[in-house]
Design an enzyme around this catalytic site. Structure first.
Site, mmCIF file in Angstrom:
data_model
loop_
_atom_site.group_PDB
_atom_site.id
_atom_site.type_symbol
_atom_site.label_atom_id
_atom_site.label_comp_id
_atom_site.label_asym_id
_atom_site.label_seq_id
_atom_site.Cartn_x
_atom_site.Cartn_y
_atom_site.Cartn_z
ATOM 1 C CE LYS A 130 -63.706 -5.267 -4.928
ATOM 2 N NZ LYS A 130 -64.682 -4.994 -5.815
ATOM 3 C CG ASP A 170 -62.359 -4.242 -8.401
ATOM 4 O OD1 ASP A 170 -63.473 -3.595 -8.243
ATOM 5 O OD2 ASP A 170 -61.331 -3.652 -8.264
HETATM 6 P P1 NDP Z 1 -60.314 -1.888 -15.064
HETATM 7 O O1 NDP Z 1 -59.023 -2.752 -14.821
HETATM 8 O O2 NDP Z 1 -61.027 -2.100 -16.188
HETATM 9 O O3 NDP Z 1 -59.924 -0.182 -15.319
HETATM 10 C C1 NDP Z 1 -59.070 0.522 -14.431
HETATM 11 C C2 NDP Z 1 -58.811 1.838 -14.822
HETATM 12 O O4 NDP Z 1 -58.417 2.473 -13.620
HETATM 13 C C3 NDP Z 1 -57.649 1.676 -15.836
HETATM 14 O O5 NDP Z 1 -57.711 2.630 -16.970
HETATM 15 C C4 NDP Z 1 -56.286 1.773 -14.919
HETATM 16 O O6 NDP Z 1 -55.338 2.493 -15.692
HETATM 17 C C5 NDP Z 1 -56.818 2.873 -13.820
HETATM 18 N N1 NDP Z 1 -56.085 2.824 -12.545
HETATM 19 C C6 NDP Z 1 -56.208 1.589 -11.708
HETATM 20 N N2 NDP Z 1 -55.494 2.104 -10.805
HETATM 21 C C7 NDP Z 1 -54.909 3.103 -10.972
HETATM 22 C C8 NDP Z 1 -54.218 3.944 -10.336
HETATM 23 N N3 NDP Z 1 -53.616 3.479 -9.189
HETATM 24 N N4 NDP Z 1 -53.780 5.237 -10.630
HETATM 25 C C9 NDP Z 1 -54.349 5.611 -11.921
HETATM 26 N N5 NDP Z 1 -55.188 4.861 -12.766
HETATM 27 C C10 NDP Z 1 -55.551 3.754 -12.397
HETATM 28 O O7 NDP Z 1 -61.147 -1.608 -13.648
HETATM 29 P P2 NDP Z 1 -62.618 -1.271 -13.545
HETATM 30 O O8 NDP Z 1 -63.136 -0.243 -14.732
HETATM 31 O O9 NDP Z 1 -63.483 -2.374 -13.463
HETATM 32 O O10 NDP Z 1 -62.781 -0.616 -12.167
HETATM 33 C C11 NDP Z 1 -62.565 0.886 -12.117
HETATM 34 C C12 NDP Z 1 -63.217 1.027 -10.528
HETATM 35 O O11 NDP Z 1 -64.440 0.843 -10.621
HETATM 36 C C13 NDP Z 1 -62.492 0.681 -9.460
HETATM 37 O O12 NDP Z 1 -62.459 1.444 -8.402
HETATM 38 C C14 NDP Z 1 -63.545 -0.682 -9.267
HETATM 39 O O13 NDP Z 1 -63.512 -1.033 -7.973
HETATM 40 C C15 NDP Z 1 -64.799 0.117 -9.424
HETATM 41 N N6 NDP Z 1 -65.913 -0.704 -9.664
HETATM 42 C C16 NDP Z 1 -65.955 -1.618 -10.768
HETATM 43 C C17 NDP Z 1 -66.935 -2.449 -10.782
HETATM 44 C C18 NDP Z 1 -66.972 -3.397 -12.142
HETATM 45 O O14 NDP Z 1 -68.118 -3.842 -12.361
HETATM 46 N N7 NDP Z 1 -65.978 -3.796 -12.998
HETATM 47 C C19 NDP Z 1 -68.227 -2.439 -10.117
HETATM 48 C C20 NDP Z 1 -68.197 -1.426 -9.029
HETATM 49 C C21 NDP Z 1 -67.114 -0.761 -9.052
HETATM 50 P P3 NDP Z 1 -54.106 1.272 -15.931
HETATM 51 O O15 NDP Z 1 -54.341 0.538 -16.852
HETATM 52 O O16 NDP Z 1 -52.960 2.219 -15.985
HETATM 53 O O17 NDP Z 1 -53.906 0.449 -14.319
#
Ligand code: NDP
Length: 449
Positions: A130, A170
């Site tokens: 990662k 991510d």
């Molecule tokens: P994105 O950047 O597309 O979206 C992340 C979302 O989570 C946004 O809405 C963001 O809001 C919110 N968010 C992030 N940090 C915080 C925080 N500290 N508090 C509240 N809201 C938060 O990321 P992904 O959808 O790709 O990833 C989301 C999760 O899924 C992560 O844990 C990631 O590790 C996991 N994941 C993703 C994969 C993928 O293929 N993309 C695969 C497996 C797991 P804001 O815009 O306000 O930051």
């Protein structure tokens, strides 16, 4: 956190905590995994003899580097970059890059450690890693983002490659960022090595269904868990957090399968839309205009925005935390249980605290840990690598069918392991055990590395 499952496991855990001070997220992930593989370790004394656990908790390599770049006002900015290459017993290191101001070594190590078992569970030949940076993409211009990505890649190039380490997206890293990173890699290396990054655009080496894979996969896993109890998704209401890649495509698949997601969130608050989230509007607000989530409620009659409070207080039968780590605590779990939640599937990595998981499981709620439920993304990344190697592109339907098959196999592997190790239906133990055995066996076979 202390764990007391066996003297050997406690010793490994305590030594790892002492060696990695001030890394709470990494400690949490270590505790959860080590505790749940205790029944496996008890049946395999050869793992202790070969020091498998001592080696597993120590990353094979950790890189931290300076990322200097110039903002639009001509000021020099400096961020920190990370790549933690955790384990390559099963294949090249594989895992996403996270760009978020909260990123630190603890978070990257927890994610890399978890990724090792998740990747093993997919049955694909991929190791665990990662990376990322404390760079904040919010509020940066496209030019600033590109300059940052180019600077980040100048250093990362030394550590990655299609047979070495294959990063993906991510939080904060989607197709746009992968594009700038890939362009710079190609320029520096003077070769079009498609398989060095996954999550590429469809026109330049990307694979069908990779964008949708994590969110779709979470819902396929949920469907499998419910089916095991003779239930379906049909007519169910879902509480979803986050509004990025995972949340968006989980909502899309829920809708296709007859369920309805009524919430989304970001770090500024959450939306309740009892009519069901309008995905076109969500994408317009978050992906096209890159606005805060409140803009959704401004444009959607009947929806409202809540700036403070917890999304988990909204009643629903299904819950999909899809934002970030530790976003669902014990009070949230209690609220979900009070409101009659039937199943929780983690879209994010480690979104539920250990207390919350315990409460949900004790209440008989079906619980799918991220390691299993969100593994569809990385599984499809491995298939993107296969397509790149073969210079092929499979169609959307074929790719989705493969994803569905992978999630079904993965559910079966986790369920079977939960039975084999004496905790039928405990997917936390099942997923950790099944992934761990695959990595441990490969490490045993490959000698003291
Ligand atoms: P994105 O950047 O597309 O979206 C992340 C979302 O989570 C946004 O809405 C963001 O809001 C919110 N968010 C992030 N940090 C915080 C925080 N500290 N508090 C509240 N809201 C938060 O990321 P992904 O959808 O790709 O990833 C989301 C999760 O899924 C992560 O844990 C990631 O590790 C996991 N994941 C993703 C994969 C993928 O293929 N993309 C695969 C497996 C797991 P804001 O815009 O306000 O930051």
């Amino acid at each position: 956190m202390t764990i007391s499952v066996s003297p050997y496991i406690s010793k490994v855990y305590d030594a790892a905590i002492a060696r990695n001070p001030g890394e709470p997220e990494f400690h949490q992930a270590l505790g959860e995994v080590l505790e749940s593989i205790a029944p496996v370790v008890a049946q395999h004394p050869e793992y202790a003899e070969a020091g498998i656990l001592e080696r597993l908790v120590e990353p094979e390599r950790q890189v931290m580097f300076r990322v200097p770049w110039v903002d639009d006002a001509g000021r020099v900015r400096v961020n920190r970059g990370y790549r933690v290459q955790f384990n390559s017993a099963l294949g090249p290191y594989k895992g996403g890059l996270r760009f978020h101001p909260s990123v630190n070594l603890s978070i990257i190590k927890f994610l890399g450690f978890e990724q090792t078992f998740k990747n093993a569970l997919t049955g694909q030949g991929i190791g665990g890693g990662k990376g990322g940076s404390d760079f904040n993409p919010h509020g940066t211009s496209d030019g600033e983002l590109m300059r940052f990505c180019q600077s980040f890649m100048i250093e990362l190039t030394r550590h990655i490659g299609q047979y070495t380490d294959v990063p993906a997206g991510d939080i904060g890293v989607g197709t746009r960022e992968i594009g700038y990173l890939f362009g710079q890699y190609r320029r520096l290396m003077n070769r079009h090595e498609s398989g060095v990054l996954t999550g590429k655009g469809l026109g330049w080496g990307g694979a069908n269904v990779r964008t949708e894979a994590t969110g779709y996969g979470v819902v396929f896993f949920l469907q499998e868990m419910l089916a095991k109890r003779g239930e379906t998704l049909e007519g169910r209401t879902a509480i979803v957090s986050g509004s990025g890649n995972v949340a968006t495509y989980a909502i899309a698949k829920l809708q296709q399968l007859g369920a309805k997601a009524i919430t989304v969130s970001d770090s500024s608050g959450y939306i309740v839309d009892q009519a069901g989230i309008d995905l076109e509007l969500l994408k317009q607000v978050k992906e096209v205009e890159r606005l805060r989530i409140s803009a959704y409620a401004d444009r959607r009659p009947g929806a409202h925005f809540v700036a403070s409070g917890r999304v988990w207080e909204v009643p629903g039968q299904l819950a999909i935390p899809a934002a970030t780590q530790n976003e669902l605590g014990s009070d949230d779990a209690a609220a979900l249980i009070r409101n009659g939640v039937v199943a929780v599937a983690e879209g994010a990595n480690m979104p539920s605290t250990p207390d919350a998981v315990e409460l949900l499981q004790q209440a008989g709620v079906l619980f799918a840990p991220g390691k299993a439920a969100n593994a569809g993304g990385v599984a499809m990344s491995a298939l993107e690598m296969s397509q790149n190697a073969a210079r092929e592109r499979w169609g959307f339907e074929e790719s989705e069918a493969r994803l569905s098959g992978i999630m079904s196999d993965l559910h079966a592997a986790a369920y079977d392991a939960s039975e084999k190790y004496g905790h039928p239906g405990d997917y936390v133990i099942g997923a950790n055990a099944a992934g761990f055995v695959r990595v441990a066996e490969a490490m045993l076979a490959q000698g003291l590395i």
